[in-house]
Design a protein around this motif. Sequence first.
Motif, PDB file in Angstrom:
ATOM      1  N   GLY A  90       0.008  -6.528  -3.515  1.00 62.54           N
ATOM      2  CA  GLY A  90       0.912  -7.627  -3.200  1.00 62.54           C
ATOM      3  C   GLY A  90       1.695  -8.114  -4.703  1.00 62.54           C
ATOM      4  N   ALA A  91       0.665  -8.301  -5.632  1.00 61.62           N
ATOM      5  CA  ALA A  91       1.177  -8.698  -7.020  1.00 61.62           C
ATOM      6  C   ALA A  91       1.982  -7.707  -7.780  1.00 61.62           C
ATOM      7  CB  ALA A  91      -0.086  -9.136  -7.810  1.00 61.62           C
ATOM      8  N   GLU A  92       1.567  -6.233  -7.331  1.00 57.56           N
ATOM      9  CA  GLU A  92       2.514  -5.307  -7.754  1.00 57.56           C
ATOM     10  C   GLU A  92       3.825  -5.248  -7.271  1.00 57.56           C
ATOM     11  OE1 GLU A  92       0.062  -2.424 -10.614  1.00 57.56           O
ATOM     12  OE2 GLU A  92       0.256  -1.582  -8.460  1.00 57.56           O
ATOM     13  N   VAL A  93       4.167  -5.817  -6.316  1.00 57.31           N
ATOM     14  CA  VAL A  93       5.403  -5.659  -5.731  1.00 57.31           C
ATOM     15  C   VAL A  93       6.136  -6.836  -6.210  1.00 57.31           C
ATOM     16  CG1 VAL A  93       6.868  -6.079  -3.778  1.00 57.31           C
ATOM     17  CG2 VAL A  93       4.632  -4.739  -3.743  1.00 57.31           C
ATOM     18  N   THR A  94       5.581  -8.278  -6.138  1.00 57.97           N
ATOM     19  CA  THR A  94       6.214  -9.566  -6.636  1.00 57.97           C
ATOM     20  C   THR A  94       6.263  -9.738  -7.981  1.00 57.97           C
ATOM     21  OG1 THR A  94       4.132 -10.772  -6.406  1.00 57.97           O
ATOM     22  CG2 THR A  94       5.506 -10.359  -4.340  1.00 57.97           C
ATOM     23  N   THR A 144       5.241  -9.060   1.177  1.00 52.60           N
ATOM     24  CA  THR A 144       6.321  -8.507   0.277  1.00 52.60           C
ATOM     25  C   THR A 144       7.521  -7.966   0.898  1.00 52.60           C
ATOM     26  OG1 THR A 144       5.356  -6.627  -0.065  1.00 52.60           O
ATOM     27  CG2 THR A 144       4.410  -8.497  -1.426  1.00 52.60           C
ATOM     28  N   GLY A 145       7.406  -7.486   1.973  1.00 51.14           N
ATOM     29  CA  GLY A 145       8.687  -6.764   2.753  1.00 51.14           C
ATOM     30  C   GLY A 145       8.742  -5.241   2.368  1.00 51.14           C
ATOM     31  N   VAL A 146       8.113  -4.820   1.628  1.00 53.89           N
ATOM     32  CA  VAL A 146       8.038  -3.214   1.483  1.00 53.89           C
ATOM     33  C   VAL A 146       7.322  -2.401   2.159  1.00 53.89           C
ATOM     34  CG1 VAL A 146       8.416  -3.840  -1.211  1.00 53.89           C
ATOM     35  CG2 VAL A 146       6.041  -3.062  -0.112  1.00 53.89           C
ATOM     36  N   LEU A 181      14.108   6.385  -9.043  1.00 54.91           N
ATOM     37  CA  LEU A 181      12.766   6.679  -8.803  1.00 54.91           C
ATOM     38  C   LEU A 181      12.131   5.366  -8.226  1.00 54.91           C
ATOM     39  CD1 LEU A 181      11.784   8.810 -11.739  1.00 54.91           C
ATOM     40  CD2 LEU A 181      12.576   9.522  -9.620  1.00 54.91           C
ATOM     41  N   ILE A 182      11.088   5.495  -7.088  1.00 55.95           N
ATOM     42  CA  ILE A 182      10.657   4.405  -6.582  1.00 55.95           C
ATOM     43  C   ILE A 182       9.304   4.685  -6.734  1.00 55.95           C
ATOM     44  CG2 ILE A 182      10.371   2.848  -4.517  1.00 55.95           C
ATOM     45  CD1 ILE A 182      13.434   5.024  -4.578  1.00 55.95           C
ATOM     46  N   ALA A 183       8.603   3.564  -7.460  1.00 55.97           N
ATOM     47  CA  ALA A 183       7.217   3.858  -7.749  1.00 55.97           C
ATOM     48  C   ALA A 183       6.195   3.088  -6.772  1.00 55.97           C
ATOM     49  CB  ALA A 183       6.915   3.395  -8.899  1.00 55.97           C
ATOM     50  N   SER A 184       5.123   3.356  -6.660  1.00 55.91           N
ATOM     51  CA  SER A 184       4.299   2.501  -5.557  1.00 55.91           C
ATOM     52  C   SER A 184       3.019   2.233  -5.963  1.00 55.91           C
ATOM     53  CB  SER A 184       3.672   3.840  -4.588  1.00 55.91           C
ATOM     54  OG  SER A 184       2.863   4.812  -5.315  1.00 55.91           O
ATOM     55  N   THR A 185       2.297   0.874  -5.481  1.00 51.89           N
ATOM     56  CA  THR A 185       1.275   0.583  -5.674  1.00 51.89           C
ATOM     57  C   THR A 185       0.179   0.898  -4.587  1.00 51.89           C
ATOM     58  OG1 THR A 185      -0.124  -1.540  -6.024  1.00 51.89           O
ATOM     59  CG2 THR A 185       1.487  -1.620  -4.244  1.00 51.89           C
ATOM     60  N   GLY A 204       8.044  -0.206  -5.086  1.00 54.07           N
ATOM     61  CA  GLY A 204       8.890  -0.147  -3.742  1.00 54.07           C
ATOM     62  C   GLY A 204       8.194   0.213  -2.529  1.00 54.07           C
ATOM     63  N   VAL A 205       6.955   0.555  -2.601  1.00 56.55           N
ATOM     64  CA  VAL A 205       6.191   1.295  -1.677  1.00 56.55           C
ATOM     65  C   VAL A 205       4.367   0.874  -1.732  1.00 56.55           C
ATOM     66  CG1 VAL A 205       5.475   3.212  -0.370  1.00 56.55           C
ATOM     67  CG2 VAL A 205       7.589   3.079  -1.109  1.00 56.55           C
ATOM     68  N   ILE A 206       3.893   0.607  -0.732  1.00 58.18           N
ATOM     69  CA  ILE A 206       2.302   0.529  -0.829  1.00 58.18           C
ATOM     70  C   ILE A 206       1.638   1.778  -0.222  1.00 58.18           C
ATOM     71  CG2 ILE A 206       0.403  -0.719  -0.128  1.00 58.18           C
ATOM     72  CD1 ILE A 206       2.340  -3.278   0.079  1.00 58.18           C
ATOM     73  N   ALA A 207       1.017   2.653  -1.075  1.00 57.56           N
ATOM     74  CA  ALA A 207       0.451   3.857  -0.592  1.00 57.56           C
ATOM     75  C   ALA A 207      -0.863   4.051  -0.512  1.00 57.56           C
ATOM     76  CB  ALA A 207       1.030   4.993  -1.552  1.00 57.56           C
ATOM     77  N   THR A 208      -1.598   4.581   0.363  1.00 64.70           N
ATOM     78  CA  THR A 208      -2.907   4.303   0.579  1.00 64.70           C
ATOM     79  C   THR A 208      -3.257   5.693   1.333  1.00 64.70           C
ATOM     80  OG1 THR A 208      -5.021   3.570   1.108  1.00 64.70           O
ATOM     81  CG2 THR A 208      -3.331   2.860   2.829  1.00 64.70           C
ATOM     82  N   ALA A 209      -4.623   6.149   1.516  1.00 66.22           N
ATOM     83  CA  ALA A 209      -5.141   7.304   2.102  1.00 66.22           C
ATOM     84  C   ALA A 209      -6.509   7.174   2.741  1.00 66.22           C
ATOM     85  CB  ALA A 209      -5.078   8.514   0.922  1.00 66.22           C
ATOM     86  N   VAL A 210      -6.473   7.939   3.883  1.00 68.49           N
ATOM     87  CA  VAL A 210      -7.789   7.791   4.515  1.00 68.49           C
ATOM     88  C   VAL A 210      -8.589   9.011   4.519  1.00 68.49           C
ATOM     89  CG1 VAL A 210      -8.594   7.729   6.861  1.00 68.49           C
ATOM     90  CG2 VAL A 210      -6.579   6.428   6.355  1.00 68.49           C
ATOM     91  N   THR A 211      -9.945   8.908   4.321  1.00 68.63           N
ATOM     92  CA  THR A 211     -10.790  10.066   4.083  1.00 68.63           C
ATOM     93  C   THR A 211     -10.597  11.114   5.081  1.00 68.63           C
ATOM     94  OG1 THR A 211     -12.491   8.554   3.293  1.00 68.63           O
ATOM     95  CG2 THR A 211     -13.334  10.585   4.140  1.00 68.63           C
ATOM     96  N   ALA A 212     -10.490  12.435   4.759  1.00 69.73           N
ATOM     97  CA  ALA A 212     -10.127  13.389   5.604  1.00 69.73           C
ATOM     98  C   ALA A 212     -11.010  13.770   6.812  1.00 69.73           C
ATOM     99  CB  ALA A 212     -10.072  14.862   4.939  1.00 69.73           C
ATOM    100  N   GLU A 213     -12.252  13.338   6.683  1.00 67.60           N
ATOM    101  CA  GLU A 213     -13.270  13.311   7.564  1.00 67.60           C
ATOM    102  C   GLU A 213     -13.390  12.372   8.793  1.00 67.60           C
ATOM    103  OE1 GLU A 213     -13.853  16.141   4.184  1.00 67.60           O
ATOM    104  OE2 GLU A 213     -13.853  13.859   4.303  1.00 67.60           O
ATOM    105  N   GLY A 214     -12.609  11.275   8.383  1.00 70.42           N
ATOM    106  CA  GLY A 214     -12.863  10.106   9.197  1.00 70.42           C
ATOM    107  C   GLY A 214     -12.633   8.741   8.612  1.00 70.42           C
ATOM    108  N   ALA A 215     -12.090   7.643   8.789  1.00 68.79           N
ATOM    109  CA  ALA A 215     -11.968   6.476   8.118  1.00 68.79           C
ATOM    110  C   ALA A 215     -13.214   5.764   7.892  1.00 68.79           C
ATOM    111  CB  ALA A 215     -11.113   5.556   8.834  1.00 68.79           C
TER     112      ALA A 215
END
Length: 297
Positions: free
Chosen positions: A128-132, A176-178, A91-95, A147-158
């Motif tokens: 970055g701190a949650e990776v390192t 960090t390289g992830v 299992l790989i978790a994300s920040t 292991g990953v950086i995850a984000t999202a954009v507002t559906a109607e536009g950034a």
Amino acid sequence: MGKIVNTVLGPVPSGDLGVTLTNEALLSVLPGAQYAYDITLDRAAVFETLATKLRAFKQSGGEGVVDVTGQFAGRDLRLYEALSRATGVHLIASTGQGPEGMLGGYFLTPQTNPPTPWPAEKWADLFGAEVTDGMVVPRVERRGHAGVIATAVTAEGATPTDVELLRGSARAALATGVPVTFVAGADAVAELAVITQEDLSASRVAVSSPGSSAAKLAEQGAYVVLTETSEAVALAEAGHADRILLATGGAGQAFGHEVPEAAYDHLISAVRADLPGELADQILITNPATLLAVKED
């Protein structure tokens, strides 16, 4: 060890991941839902539900699942550690956080004069701190490396804040390289451009909900997260087999909002049934391992 991937139980060689789903939500909780009077989040029951799903996934040949809920949408590191030990699934978790509408007031109107949303550099430092240094367990400690950086954009536009989140995610990934994964908004190509303008290669980015932009994103070198095997076949026939990832489009268990139920084993079965063996291996094994491997300087 060579190239590694950060799992909740520590680093593993990227070549040992095997069949991996890279954009899933194991436990999806609408922020604050756990405090609602009509919602009971029984961690023991959640464990049993998810363990059953992961064992079925393992029996179907699955080896790894990436949880992209980020910091405040359900991530439970102790639960994930226990699940990984009990089922044998990596299992790989994300920040990460986003889109703007899901951010808490602390990040939108911090105690600055004048109050302004967080800029990219603050997001980069936080992620970055949650990776390192390890991911934060609220009020307790840091444990495990994202292991990953995850984000999202507002559906109607950034929004301007979404743009800062994308920039901050890119900067943290560079440091960090992830890799980065993001849920696209109204213009996936423009949103990818925000990230690559920070000098992060598109090959270190996975874009989910790409809409009609899947081929354009793949042409630019980004990974594209699809939920239908027919879409994968079409994109592969267009010459982009090495840019395809597949996801269930649902959650292992959800609280506070309606999300389709994820069946990880069914996705594996569908891929094996609908795609030629070589293409299935490319999408399920080779592409995830390449994306998730921590990039060294």
